[in-house]
Design a protein around this motif. Structure first.
Motif, PDB file in Angstrom:
ATOM      1  N   VAL A  74      40.024  42.067  43.544  1.00 18.64           N
ATOM      2  CA  VAL A  74      41.114  42.835  44.157  1.00 18.64           C
ATOM      3  C   VAL A  74      40.779  43.186  45.605  1.00 18.64           C
ATOM      4  N   LEU A  75      39.520  43.458  45.882  1.00 19.53           N
ATOM      5  CA  LEU A  75      39.120  43.864  47.234  1.00 19.53           C
ATOM      6  C   LEU A  75      38.776  42.701  48.163  1.00 19.53           C
ATOM      7  N   LEU A  76      38.829  41.476  47.674  1.00 18.40           N
ATOM      8  CA  LEU A  76      38.438  40.334  48.504  1.00 18.40           C
ATOM      9  C   LEU A  76      39.349  40.169  49.720  1.00 18.40           C
ATOM     10  N   LEU A  77      40.640  40.097  49.518  1.00 15.37           N
ATOM     11  CA  LEU A  77      41.556  39.935  50.656  1.00 15.37           C
ATOM     12  C   LEU A  77      41.579  41.152  51.580  1.00 15.37           C
ATOM     13  N   PRO A  78      41.616  42.393  51.062  1.00 15.76           N
ATOM     14  CA  PRO A  78      41.549  43.526  51.979  1.00 15.76           C
ATOM     15  C   PRO A  78      40.265  43.555  52.811  1.00 15.76           C
ATOM     16  N   THR A  79      39.161  43.099  52.235  1.00 15.46           N
ATOM     17  CA  THR A  79      37.903  43.030  52.993  1.00 15.46           C
ATOM     18  C   THR A  79      38.052  42.090  54.184  1.00 15.46           C
TER      19      THR A  79
END
Length: 116
Positions: A31-36
């Protein structure tokens, strides 16, 4: 003569809290891959060097794009692998996949930020 045997207990499997924790960590990483990636690029482009690269093509990143894409796809693939892995078998390998997923994701963010 008849020998009666006691029913055997089922084999011990991985405790559920460990399995749930690994699933939680791998899903959180996915879930945090793209926001990172998006936040790291925003930080890079907000700086002087990033905006100079964007506007004039000067002082651009020296990090090879293959390294950035490799870390991105490795983190995504390891995350999907850890989520799809059977929860009762090879828990140590599943844990290793989650650790490698997070290492690839943190390395990805560091590569984007260091190339600024």
């Amino acid at each position: 003569m008849s020998i009666t045997s006691r029913p055997t207990a089922p084999r011990a499997t991985t405790p559920r809290p460990v399995s749930r924790a690994l699933t939680g960590w791998s899903v959180t990483g996915l879930v945090l891959l793209l926001p990172t990636v998006v936040l790291a690029w925003i930080v890079v482009l907000a700086g002087e060097r990033g905006s100079r690269c964007l506007m004039y093509g000067e002082q651009c990143s020296t990090v090879p794009p293959g390294a950035v894409w490799g870390c991105f796809w490795a983190a995504a693939a390891l995350g999907v692998l850890a989520v799809a892995w059977p929860r009762t078998r090879w828990t140590s390998a599943r844990c290793g996949a989650v650790v490698l997923q997070w290492c690839a994701q943190l390395t990805l963010g560091a590569l984007i930020l260091s190339g600024a």
